[in-house]
Design a protein around this motif. Structure first.
Motif, short mmCIF file in Angstrom:
data_model
loop_
_atom_site.label_atom_id
_atom_site.label_comp_id
_atom_site.label_asym_id
_atom_site.label_seq_id
_atom_site.Cartn_x
_atom_site.Cartn_y
_atom_site.Cartn_z
N PRO A 60 0.81 -1.23 0.00
CA PRO A 60 0.00 0.00 0.00
C PRO A 60 0.84 1.28 0.00
N GLY A 61 0.43 2.22 -0.83
CA GLY A 61 1.09 3.52 -0.89
C GLY A 61 2.28 3.58 -1.83
N ASP A 65 2.23 -1.52 -5.66
CA ASP A 65 1.08 -2.12 -4.99
C ASP A 65 0.14 -2.74 -6.03
N SER A 187 0.55 9.41 -4.19
CA SER A 187 0.41 8.03 -3.71
C SER A 187 -1.05 7.61 -3.80
N ASN A 189 -4.04 4.74 -2.99
CA ASN A 189 -4.35 3.67 -2.05
C ASN A 189 -5.77 3.16 -2.29
N ASP A 190 -5.99 1.90 -1.98
CA ASP A 190 -7.32 1.28 -1.98
C ASP A 190 -8.02 1.34 -3.34
#
Length: 318
Positions: A60-61, A65, A187, A189-190
């Motif tokens: 993550p990040g 990823d 960055s 994420n998710d």
């Protein structure tokens, strides 16, 4: 005499060249039958799913990823087909008078918004094409060859103009979140991430593209970072708001087939129809009416006592 001889030789040479050209002209192969080709493509895709395993980086990040590596099974690894870590799903897609089965793997669904099938997407992706090759004797195997990778996307890609397979799969995923870093980078994420396995009829079919040969099924691993709401007919209404039944998919259907996203039933879906209610006033004019000041789809103008609607000023005309 010399002049006559020159023209005679020139004539003979010209005839010979045309004869050779005609005899050696390449033959144009007609497109293959869609149903037969899909059967072959689906066989290859399912074999690929059953003879390869997947490795996914969970970081993550960072830019790696959800990066994916797909490798041939060699030491008892669990195939993509049999693994249970990620959901292997499929969609039925009706096109070319057949029903395609479109497999896709959900690595991460995402937490934000889903695009509709005519929106723009900001996505990183890696593409491979599949081919069946002879290994030994009459034995064959399905191999993957990479043809393109975009790790750091710089622009949105319209799902309306990419291959059909993209437009079918991306609406099944959502965007994620992002944050700006001190060094100017971003960055993510998710975000939604997955792998799609596209038969050639939902890709480039008999034309191929660049390094992709004709009739090649495609494999794309992808990450959905952001979406861009597009307006295909330029009527001031983002196309996703013209998805009347709210399923995330808008299509132009064959004549006589009822289209749930075609309000006036004129055969043109709302997202391509500049007058989607068929009242001879363009949607662009209707949403600018000063009587409401409301955005579409809440811009219907009250009927005047004369029984007429007015879209240009606040006066009811006889």
């Amino acid at each position: 005499m010399n002049k006559f001889r020159y023209y005679f030789i020139l004539l003979i040479t010209t005839v010979s060249l045309f004869s050779c050209s005609k005899n050696n002209a390449p033959t144009i192969e007609p497109p293959r039958d869609y149903a037969a080709q899909f059967t072959a493509d689906n066989t290859d895709i399912e074999e690929y799913l059953k003879t390869n395993y997947i490795t996914v980086i969970n970081h993550p990040g960072f830019s790696d990823d959800q990066d994916v590596t797909i490798s041939s099974i060699s030491a008892g690894e669990t195939s993509i087909w049999d693994q249970t870590t990620y959901q292997l799903k499929s969609r039925d897609v009706n096109l070319h008078n057949i029903t395609y089965k479109l497999y896709y793997l959900v690595l991460r669904p995402g937490v934000g918004q889903s695009p509709c099938n005519v929106d723009g997407v900001m996505t990183s992706y890696k593409g491979d094409y599949l081919q069946r090759v002879v290994t030994t004797g009459t034995a064959t195997t399905v191999t993957a060859t990479d043809f393109e990778e975009v790790k750091y996307p710089q622009q949105f890609l319209s799902l309306y103009s990419t291959i059909t397979g993209w437009g079918e799969i991306f609406p099944q995923f959502k965007t994620g979140t992002y944050a700006s870093n001190p060094d100017g980078t971003v960055s993510h994420n998710d975000f939604g991430a997955g792998v799609m396995f596209v038969p050639s009829g939902l890709a480039y079919y008999n034309s191929g593209a660049g390094l992709i040969p004709a009739y090649a099924p495609l494999v794309f691993s992808f990450k959905l970072f952001e979406i861009q709401r597009l307006d295909q007919d330029g009527d001031g209404v983002p196309s996703y708001l013209e998805d009347i039944n709210g399923d995330g998919y808008m299509r132009t259907l064959a004549t006589g087939v009822i289209n749930p996203d075609d309000t006036d039933g004129d055969g043109i879906p709302n997202f391509l129809d500049v007058d989607d209610d068929g009242d001879n006033y363009t949607t662009k004019l209707e949403i600018k009416n000063p009587l409401t000041g409301l955005p579409y789809p809440f811009a219907d103008i009250p009927t005047c006592s004369s029984g007429k609607k007015n879209y240009l000023d606040a006066t009811c005309h006889p």
